[in-house]
Design an enzyme around this catalytic site. Structure first.
Site, PDB file in Angstrom:
ATOM      1  N   PHE A 177     -16.728  10.601   2.686  1.00 38.72           N
ATOM      2  CA  PHE A 177     -15.852  10.247   1.568  1.00 38.72           C
ATOM      3  C   PHE A 177     -16.134   8.822   1.120  1.00 38.72           C
ATOM      4  CE2 PHE A 177     -11.989   8.218  -0.035  1.00 38.72           C
ATOM      5  CZ  PHE A 177     -11.690   9.060  -1.087  1.00 38.72           C
ATOM      6  N   ARG A 205       0.354  15.073  -3.147  1.00 35.03           N
ATOM      7  CA  ARG A 205      -1.044  14.627  -3.090  1.00 35.03           C
ATOM      8  C   ARG A 205      -1.906  15.858  -3.338  1.00 35.03           C
ATOM      9  NH1 ARG A 205      -3.838  10.866   0.383  1.00 35.03           N
ATOM     10  NH2 ARG A 205      -5.987  10.760  -0.379  1.00 35.03           N
ATOM     11  N   ASP A 239       0.869  -1.162   0.000  1.00 34.52           N
ATOM     12  CA  ASP A 239       0.000   0.000   0.000  1.00 34.52           C
ATOM     13  C   ASP A 239       0.916   1.224   0.000  1.00 34.52           C
ATOM     14  OD1 ASP A 239      -2.286   1.557   0.185  1.00 34.52           O
ATOM     15  OD2 ASP A 239      -2.300   1.517   2.370  1.00 34.52           O
ATOM     16  N   LYS A 240       0.398   2.378  -0.402  1.00 36.66           N
ATOM     17  CA  LYS A 240       1.264   3.555  -0.466  1.00 36.66           C
ATOM     18  C   LYS A 240       1.202   4.378   0.815  1.00 36.66           C
ATOM     19  CE  LYS A 240       0.309   7.397  -2.738  1.00 36.66           C
ATOM     20  NZ  LYS A 240       0.641   8.461  -1.757  1.00 36.66           N
ATOM     21  N   GLY A 249      -3.731  -2.152   7.031  1.00 34.90           N
ATOM     22  CA  GLY A 249      -4.858  -2.901   7.564  1.00 34.90           C
ATOM     23  C   GLY A 249      -6.201  -2.243   7.366  1.00 34.90           C
ATOM     24  N   ASP A 265      -4.726   6.009  -4.149  1.00 34.55           N
ATOM     25  CA  ASP A 265      -4.377   7.356  -4.602  1.00 34.55           C
ATOM     26  C   ASP A 265      -4.443   7.446  -6.125  1.00 34.55           C
ATOM     27  OD1 ASP A 265      -3.619   9.981  -4.427  1.00 34.55           O
ATOM     28  OD2 ASP A 265      -1.961   9.601  -3.047  1.00 34.55           O
ATOM     29  N   ASP A 319      -7.091  -3.076   3.415  1.00 35.71           N
ATOM     30  CA  ASP A 319      -6.333  -4.189   2.841  1.00 35.71           C
ATOM     31  C   ASP A 319      -6.670  -5.533   3.476  1.00 35.71           C
ATOM     32  OD1 ASP A 319      -4.953  -2.116   1.513  1.00 35.71           O
ATOM     33  OD2 ASP A 319      -3.619  -1.888   3.213  1.00 35.71           O
TER      34      ASP A 319
END
Length: 1226
Positions: A628, A684, A498-499, A884, A750, A887
């Site tokens: 969101f 970002r 994951d990023k 976590g 992202d 994921d």
């Protein structure tokens, strides 16, 4: 079996099973009972171990509809069998007996779920699941799930709640009023008690289950056999070992049950309030909840006892138990389509799709927001094991078997040992008959050879390395709930990361903002906290468009929202319960700037400031929040400035998504260029938008309006630029993995460009590597699905802002010749939508894309899991490292999933790292490789131990002799167990190397190693056995033999001047026995040293001090009693006295044996892989792994990789192989 007699349940799901019907047969049962008696109970054990044999032996085939027993077989690669008894649920006890009145209690369709209304069309539906005359429903339970017979589909199906096939409109119109007591009682009859029952088995039950394990039954058989043959000491030692092993296992298993029971017991018996149809509030136990109940969420919060959809109010929820994410989540009520400006009446409710409106079982509701007189309500949609927590617990209680080649090969090797034992069994019988041995002795000795060949200590020896690796992992902060996965981690050759929070820092820093005025970007601004911007719509959006809340006075929420809010320095105030209760409407969360930021001058007459007509206090109330959504990539709020008549809508999210929902004329022409400049630098970027709402929208209407009605026709306001720095250790860890030939893949939610930029910054994609973006479009307007291939480094602006697609990747088509592309490395990148389209319409391209896919952006949680499966389908051993949060599925699905969490253990992941750093990944792989090599070493050693002892006994049987009881005891306990448990202690090698350990026991080098050592040991043992017979002093030994004094000094033989002993009935004491015992004892130590591997996967054996000390001590002890015999020791071990020269000769044999064994093993290690195929005349074989074979094919494929400015289209009629064609755009 007849195809008509076989059904499939859970079709297309992970737990898909075939089902067969059987009825009990009395005559078969009688025959089996007789067989059990005749076999002394062994047949009963066999039927206990093999459920399919048990059912087939005692039952006859029957129609599934009328059967008494069902036999289930999984359709996966394991083909596991289960059986279940059919039970009957009587509906006659239900107070309303008319089938018509019950028609709304059961479901129709292919999923058994609740019927929404008792229409005429539904009145017959109960007959699908029950016999209309007797009102009975047939069902069975498997893995805590009930399957009911459905007459419509003529199959069993499991009962569902409101989580499938129910529209959002129905949630409000048909289920929001609650249930009558009669409906509640009926549903409880069907759904049962709402509990996730993890019963802790009694010690006695666990003991019986453990003792009936085939391994312990074999040990029991061995002990009885040895006791019959008067081998009491060794039998007692095995009994003690078994008791210790059983007690340890029972303690471990029971501890896990208790931990799981405590984890799920937190909500088992809480009291809850539910609404009935007459608006009566009834207090019941949570165990009595059923789907359709309307539950009142208490003001002070609670632990959710079920899955429920929120229909009134707002909740702040901690979902860390399920996701590992400690950030509180805001849950809002499900939009009511019937009162929406833009309805979504046709949308079906789904707990995953509508997770922002769903309260999941086991999660903690921290706070609630509510209307006075309108309690915070939620409709129960799932109960018991059907809930999200229940499914998680089921996955722990009934885990999928670990498919690892090592374990498959281990069973195959055991079968080989059994075959060898069979040969010895036959040889012993024939030899004993020829020598006219008594029948009782023949039976005992022939059975004894089986117990020697299959060593009782093998399972314990195999797990030793894993146990030690688990302890070492715990010391460095990595906790494991699935120890068998440690070995598999040694094979990992691809790791997905994951990023955010994994490769990069958790926190985001606000780098600056870039506002838009008159469809033009202004210069970037670093300081947001100034008087000129305090009353701007841009800052108002930053102040209101978030999901922050105060928990015990501390501002909590998403880290990005926190950074954004802290940057403007505003104050957030939430209404207390008392304040809310004094009003007729919900009290909104209010945000306001600190006093020092407000300008003292009167408001200017410009358009921006006319909104604020009350200069005394400037506050903004957040009226409605649309949380969101990762699928929509945005969030929005409806807010009102204090004193203003109109409300404002603010929206923030992914720039592409926001721009697509804005008026085209408000989006700057250079939007794409500016966005590209920031994202290519790894920033970002968040876009903001605003819209003034119509004055006719009242407070109450806003509470029920759909987000689609709000999130459109917005004015684009600009960009927030957040800096997400790489973690300090990230580049170094990824470099170590690349050096070890371990592929790395980024899987993130992202944006594409940010992900590609971070991938380049961290070294996942090297500067000279090409990045090919696969932009897949689904079928539309009669056109087939297609993939456009672009290059990430040639982005350009979009000349028509009005045509901006939220998911489109604007790319300049490259006309250059790319003939050198094959000579350079290339990577594929795609977003989640493209990945889904490719999975569905381009199945034959999936393996090719998996081979070089490096960046997967905008991936939803289920897409991450699908990606892991796609990589595993081309034979990669896949690791997954994430925080976590999103994921969980991927972490569980991967061969080695490791969650970065502060908790010691997470049920969502096999491994949990307490240190939030990806440095845990190489550490885990190193320990996995060390554990895997340890398993190989131990298995090879145990195999040689079995064969050496087997051959020793076989040689001695030829002269009607055997090893003595204490000789067996010394070899098995003093040598074997000590060596096995110390040789497993080698720590992992300090760094990862490119070489990978073998994945299975069946490999050329490994088999050659074992076979060569077997031949060497047999050869030297035979040499000693036959050579001793050629000695001039040799004679058939008897108590008066005096061979010790025929040669040599009396000093060496003084301990054996008196050979008077009692009669040796078993012929243990003889020269052959003594010779074989000494040579074989040394051979165990020789192969232990030869097989104790060090570099490149483990530290050298000389650094394993316990092993070195043990081996040296045993060498000295055996050497001492061989060269300097001690009468008491020789008497216990039943060793006879031999001349000193023969002792020296045996020492020479042992030394030569050691030299040959170690030299051969070193040669196999060094040259085995390259020389063995050549020596055996084998040609180069096709790689076994699919990805390696595919890589060879693609090297000679001129059409791959796809060239820029080309499109791959799916054929209109897609064949089973998903064939497609390449069309070049001109």
């Amino acid at each position: 079996m007849d195809r008509e007699e076989r059904k499939t349940i859970n079709q297309g799901q992970e737990d898909e099973m075939e089902i067969y019907g059987y009825n009990l047969s009395r005559w078969k049962l009688a025959i089996v009972s007789l067989g059990v008696i005749c076999s002394g109970g062994f047949l009963l054990l066999l039927l206990y171990w093999m459920p399919e044999w048990r059912v087939k032996a005692t039952c006859v085939r029957a129609a599934i509809k009328d059967c008494e027993v069902v036999l289930l077989r999984t359709t996966d690669e394991f083909k596991m069998w289960f059986c279940a008894k059919i039970r009957v649920l009587s509906l006659e006890t239900y107070p309303v007996s008319s089938p018509k009145s019950m028609s709304n209690k059961l479901s129709n369709g292919h999923a058994v779920c609740l019927i929404e209304n008792p229409t005429e069309e539904n009145r017959h539906r109960i007959s699908k699941y029950s016999q209309t005359e007797s009102q009975q429903i047939r069902y069975f339970t498997h893995h805590s799930v009930k399957y009911f017979w459905n007459d419509t589909i003529h199959n069993f199906d499991f009962l569902k709640g409101l989580d499938e096939g129910v529209s959002c409109t129905s949630i409000y119109e048909k289920h929001s009023a609650g249930l009558t007591k009669g409906m509640h009682a009926y549903r409880k009859l069907l759904y049962g008690v709402n509990e996730i029952a993890v019963k802790v088995p009694s010690v006695f039950k666990l003991l019986i289950k453990e003792v009936l394990n085939p391994f312990y039954i074999f040990q029991l058989f061995s002990v009885i056999l040895w006791s019959t043959d008067e081998y009491y000491y060794y039998a007692l030692a095995i009994v003690v070992m078994s008791i210790v092993s059983i007690v340890s296992s029972l303690y471990s298993i029971r501890k896990q049950y208790v931990m799981l029971h405590d984890m799920v017991a937190t909500h088992s018996t809480v009291r809850v309030s539910v609404c009935r149809v007459n608006e009566e509030i009834e207090e019941i136990f949570s165990t009595d909840l059923v789907p359709g109940d309307v539950m009142v969420i208490p003001l002070n919060g609670t632990i959710m006892p079920c899955d429920a959809v929120l229909i009134n109010g707002t909740c702040i929820v901690n979902e860390s138990m399920l996701t590992g994410e400690s950030v509180p989540v805001t849950k809002t009520n499900l939009p009511n389509p019937s009162v929406d400006v833009k309805g979504i009446g046709d949308e079906l409710y789904n707990p995953e799709t509508h997770k922002r409106h769903t309260l999941f079982c086991g999660t903690t509701v921290i706070q609630t927001r509510f209307y006075t007189g309108e309690l915070v309500k939620a409709i129960v949609v799932r109960t018991g094991f059907s809930t999200s927590k229940g499914q998680l617990v089921r996955s722990i209680l009934y885990p999928k078997p670990t498919d690892f080649k090592l374990y498959r090969d281990a069973y195959l090797f055991l079968l080989c040992l059994v075959a060898v034992a069979g040969i010895g069994f036959i040889y012993t019988i024939i030899n004993s008959i020829l020598n006219e041995v008594q029948v009782g002795v023949i039976i005992i000795e022939s059975l004894d050879i089986i117990t020697i060949t299959v060593p009782p200590a093998l399972p314990a020896a195999m797990t030793a390395g894993i146990v030690y690796a688990q302890r070492r992992l715990k010391k460095i902060g990595i906790f494991c709930i699935s120890p068998q996965r440690i070995n598999i981690c040694g094979q990992l050759n691809l790791v997905c990361f994951d990023k955010t929070g994994t490769l990069t820092e958790d926190g985001l820093d606000l780098w600056g903002i870039q506002r838009v005025e008159n469809a033009r970007f202004l210069s970037p601004e670093e300081n947001v906290c100034n008087e000129m911007l305090v009353k701007s719509q841009f800052v108002a959006c930053m102040a209101t468009c978030h999901s922050l809340t105060k928990i015990e006075g501390v501002l909590s929420g998403d880290p990005l929202d926190l950074k954004m809010f802290e940057a403007i320095g505003w104050i957030l105030e939430e209404a207390t319960e008392e304040e809310t209760a004094l009003h007729n409407r919900i009290m909104p969360t209010v945000v306001r700037p600190p006093k020092q930021l407000l300008p003292e001058s009167t408001p200017a007459g410009n358009q921006e400031m006319e909104l604020f007509e009350l200069p005394a206090t400037y506050e903004i109330g957040i009226v409605r929040q649309f949380p969101f959504s990762s699928a929509l990539q945005r969030m929005s709020v409806v807010a009102r400035v204090l004193g203003d008549r109109k409300m404002d809508a603010y929206m923030k999210g992914a720039p592409e998504a926001i721009a697509g929902l804005c008026k085209p004329e408000t989006v700057p022409v250079d939007f794409q260029n500016v966005l590209e400049d920031f994202t290519k630098q790894g920033f970002r970027v968040i876009a903001l938008a605003h819209r003034k709402l119509e004055s006719k929208l009242t407070w109450h209407k806003v509470q029920n309006i759909s987000r689609d009605a709000i999130e459109n026709n917005m004015d684009f306001m600009g960009l927030i630029i957040m800096q997400n720095k790489l973690k300090q250790e990230t580049p170094a860890v990824l470099e170590d993995l690349h050096k070890a030939n371990i592929r790395t893949v980024m899987v993130t939610g992202d944006s594409m460009l940010t992900a590609v930029s971070v991938a380049r910054d961290c070294g996942m994609i090297l500067p000279q590597d090409k990045v090919i973006i696969a932009e897949a479009l689904p079928p539309k307007d009669g056109k087939v699905a297609k993939i456009n291939w672009h290059y990430a480094d040639s982005l350009t602006q979009c000349s028509h802002p009005s045509a901006i697609d939220p998911e489109a990747i604007p790319v300049k088509l490259v006309h250059d010749s790319l003939e050198d592309l094959q000579m350079t490395r290339y990577h594929f990148a795609m977003n989640g939508k493209s990945f889904s389209v490719i999975l569905e319409h381009f199945q034959d391209l999936v393996p090719k894309l998996m081979l070089h896919g490096t960046v997967f952006a905008r991936m939803a949680p289920d897409q991450k899991t699908q990606l892991i499966e796609a990589l595993q389908n081309v034979d990669y051993f896949v690791g997954m490292c994430g925080d976590g949060a999103n994921d969980c599925g991927a972490l569980k699905r991967a061969h080695g999933g490791i969650s970065l969490s502060e908790l010691e253990a997470s049920v969502a992941s096999p491994f949990t790292s307490k240190t939030p750093s990806i440095s845990c990944v190489p550490n885990l792989i190193r320990e996995g490789r060390a554990a895997l090599i340890t398993s190989f070493c131990v298995f090879k050693f145990m195999a040689l131990y079995s064969i050496i002892q087997y051959f020793s006994v076989t040689l001695l049987y030829s002269i009607l002799s055997n090893l003595g009881d204490f000789q067996f005891l010394f070899i098995d306990l003093a040598i074997i167990l000590v060596v096995v448990f110390t040789m497993s202690l080698n720590p992992a090698w300090k760094e990862l190397v490119a070489q990978r350990p073998p994945s299975g026991l069946i490999s050329g080098a490994l088999l050659f190693s074992v076979l060569s050592q077997i031949i060497i040991c047999i050869g030297f043992q035979s040499l000693g056995f036959f050579w001793v017979k050629q000695q001039p002093w040799y004679e058939v030994w008897h108590p008066k033999s005096d061979a010790c004094n025929t040669t040599g000094s009396g000093f060496w033989n003084s301990s054996h001047v008196d050979n008077e002993t009692e009669l040796d009935e078993h012929n243990i004491q003889n020269y052959e026995n003594t010779t074989v015992f000494f040579i074989s004892s040394f051979q165990y130590l020789i192969v232990a040293i030869a097989f104790s591997k060090g570099k490149p996967f483990r530290q050298p054996c000389y650094k394993n001090y316990f092993f070195v000390f043990s081996v040296i001590f045993l060498y000295i002890f055996i050497l001492f009693i061989m060269l300097y015999p001690v009468a008491s020791v020789d008497q216990v071990l039943q060793i006879v006295c031999v001349p000193y020269q023969w002792r020296v000769t045996m020492l020479i044999i042992v030394l030569v044996n050691a030299f040959v064994s170690i030299t051969v093993e070193e040669s196999v290690d060094r040259w085995g892989k390259c020389c063995l195929p050549w020596a055996l005349g084998c040609r180069k074989k096709t790689p076994k792994a699919k990805y390696m074979y595919l890589a060879q094919e693609l090297l000679v494929d001129p059409e791959w990789p796809p060239k820029p400015q080309t499109t791959t289209e799916a054929k209109a009629l897609v064949k089973e192989n998903g064939s497609c064609q390449i069309i070049t755009i001109t």
